[in-house]
Design an enzyme around this catalytic site. Structure first.
Site, PDB file in Angstrom:
ATOM      1  N   SER A  97      45.465  40.922  36.163  1.00 25.37           N
ATOM      2  CA  SER A  97      44.330  40.145  36.660  1.00 25.37           C
ATOM      3  C   SER A  97      44.493  39.933  38.159  1.00 25.37           C
ATOM      4  O   SER A  97      45.605  39.721  38.644  1.00 25.37           O
ATOM      5  CB  SER A  97      44.245  38.806  35.921  1.00 25.37           C
ATOM      6  OG  SER A  97      43.031  38.173  36.259  1.00 25.37           O
ATOM      7  N   GLU A  98      43.389  39.990  38.879  1.00 23.83           N
ATOM      8  CA  GLU A  98      43.411  39.997  40.344  1.00 23.83           C
ATOM      9  C   GLU A  98      44.173  38.826  40.953  1.00 23.83           C
ATOM     10  O   GLU A  98      44.715  38.921  42.046  1.00 23.83           O
ATOM     11  CB  GLU A  98      41.977  39.976  40.914  1.00 23.83           C
ATOM     12  CG  GLU A  98      41.160  41.204  40.634  1.00 23.83           C
ATOM     13  CD  GLU A  98      40.303  41.051  39.387  1.00 23.83           C
ATOM     14  OE1 GLU A  98      40.874  40.811  38.304  1.00 23.83           O
ATOM     15  OE2 GLU A  98      39.078  41.174  39.496  1.00 23.83           O
ATOM     16  N   ASN A  99      44.162  37.669  40.256  1.00 22.35           N
ATOM     17  CA  ASN A  99      44.783  36.478  40.825  1.00 22.35           C
ATOM     18  C   ASN A  99      46.298  36.446  40.613  1.00 22.35           C
ATOM     19  O   ASN A  99      46.887  35.381  40.536  1.00 22.35           O
ATOM     20  CB  ASN A  99      44.125  35.211  40.259  1.00 22.35           C
ATOM     21  CG  ASN A  99      44.159  35.156  38.745  1.00 22.35           C
ATOM     22  OD1 ASN A  99      44.030  36.180  38.086  1.00 22.35           O
ATOM     23  ND2 ASN A  99      44.347  33.983  38.191  1.00 22.35           N
TER      24      ASN A  99
END
Lengths: 219, 227
Positions: free
Chosen positions: A53-55
């Site tokens: 996930s990007e975060n």
């Protein structure tokens, strides 16, 4: 031509299961916000696919039970998730290095339009959008080793989403390799769109009628 | 003796000038330095450029800073949120400038600033309206666009643990933009849930070394909530 026979579009879970079936063990995968998120539910835990996930979350597991929510553990869609054994955290620049540096085997995104040359439009529906939100879509589309799209075959007004040229603002050029819709699975090749699977009861002609770009049969 | 730990919010915010570029950490509510944002509201600096992944939720925090007319420009990847009412009102009225940046380019522009790299090339955004007006270069057969670094005058960062030298750890997804923003700014101000004695943090576990940190204030608020 005879009357159109009834056909049964793929349901959302069927679409997600179809995508999941095509993801082999060992791949690092980012699932976009929206329809693609459900793909993870169809990959069995024993097939070790590592979700990113990007975060800054690598090795995401399924959503937690209500009484086991960890308030510091969210995905890019800002939903609570869990971490698998073997998971890790990193900061945003490292997380996007995984994306932009070509380390992800696959990204699956939703889209407004996909063109027969692999162009994707998925972040704004007009040049005059007041405040379009791009998030990580352009990084993912340009950076992952392969980009698949999951979307309805046509828009709510019936207009085709598989098109000759995108009319909406582009997210990336020539990036899409495969499209999974509720009517078909279509590869993006040098010939253009090649149909590799269709919803039960749907004829090639019916599919073409719902598609702006020319379709080719596999083989 | 080096001691970056300050005892009050006023001390933490001292000297932030009008016209500053302020980098604000967090992704949604997780890792977002709410107490420092409130401190900035109290401190009074105006005509600010804010770089943050989102453009504020509801009417508190960053949204309140904008509502008070203190933000000239916002640089972000995702101006939408569950409740972006303040941003949208100001934007439609032409009262705030918006620079949309792909999320990875945003992070990389700040890391570049921290590393002394003024300009870099990326494939992200090629062929889109993000590429308009930017230098294009073909390198080994692929087209890239040039992006400028994004240095901050001030960074507002949330950490999980800090010591008096400014060494930081983070909790889970609370890390997000915080370490790159800490690197990218002249003045890095940290709110930390826990203050540790010097030597208590395992050097192997420090994510942001104290060299990137100027001030630390202790804010033990518990868990994030609301996005």
């Amino acid at each position: 031509m005879s009357e159109t026979v009834a056909f049964k579009p793929f349901s959302r879970p069927q679409m997600a299961a179809r995508v999941a079936q095509d993801i082999p063990e060992g791949w690092y995968v980012n699932l976009g916000i929206g329809i693609p998120t459900a793909v993870a539910d169809h990959v069995p835990l024993e097939r070790e696919v590592i979700f990113h996930s990007e975060n800054g979350v690598l090795g995401m597991g399924p959503a937690p039970e209500k009484d086991k929510i960890e308030p510091w553990l969210i995905n890019a869609g800002k939903q609570y998730v869990t971490m698998r054994a073997g998971g890790s955290f990193c900061h945003h620049a490292d997380s996007f290095s995984m994306i932009r540096g070509g380390h992800l085997d696959l990204c699956v995104l939703g889209a407004f339009q996909v063109a027969e040359n692999g162009d994707i439009a998925n972040w704004a529906t007009s040049e005059n959008d007041t405040a379009p939100a791009v998030g990580g879509a352009m990084d993912l589309a340009a950076g992952a080793k392969r980009l698949w799209v999951m979307m309805e075959h046509t828009a709510k007004d019936g207009s085709p989403k598989l098109v000759q040229r995108c009319t909406y603002p582009l997210t990336a050029v020539g990036a899409v390799k495969r499209v999974y819709t509720n009517l078909a699975v279509v590869d993006v090749t040098e010939r253009g769109f090649v149909v590799i699977d269709m919803a039960p009861g749907l004829s090639f002609e019916d599919l073409q009628a719902r598609t702006d770009a020319k379709l080719h049969l596999a083989g | 003796m080096i001691n970056k730990i300050v005892q009050s919010m006023a001390e933490a915010m001292a000297g932030i000038k009008d016209g500053s570029t302020v980098l604000i950490g967090g992704f949604g509510a997780v890792g977002q330095p709410n107490a420092l944002i409130d401190g900035l509201i109290e401190q009074g600096a105006k005509d600010l450029t804010i770089a943050c992944n989102n453009a504020g939720v509801g009417r508190v925090g960053l949204a309140r800073l904008m509502d008070l007319g203190r933000v000239r420009k916002i640089i972000c990847s995702f101006p939408r949120s569950s409740d972006p009412v303040v941003f949208e009102t100001l934007y439609r009225a032409g009262k705030i400038e918006l620079e949309i940046v792909p999320q990875g380019t945003l992070a990389e522009r700040m890391r570049a600033a921290g590393a002394g790299v003024p300009l870099f090339f990326t494939a992200t955004g090629v062929g889109t309206k993000m590429a308009v007006g930017k230098e294009h270069r073909e390198i080994d057969g692929r087209t890239y666009i040039a992006e400028r670094s994004l240095p901050g005058d001030v960074a507002l960062v949330e950490a999980w643990e800090a010591d008096r030298w400014g060494n930081l750890t983070y909790k889970q997804a609370g890390r997000n933009f915080n370490p790159v923003m800490a690197m990218a700014s002249k003045l890095t101000i940290v709110q930390s849930q826990h203050i540790r004695e010097l030597g208590e943090l395992n050097p192997d576990h420090v994510v942001t070394p104290g060299i990137f940190v100027d001030r630390v204030v202790h804010v033990p608020y518990g868990d994030p909530s609301g996005f």
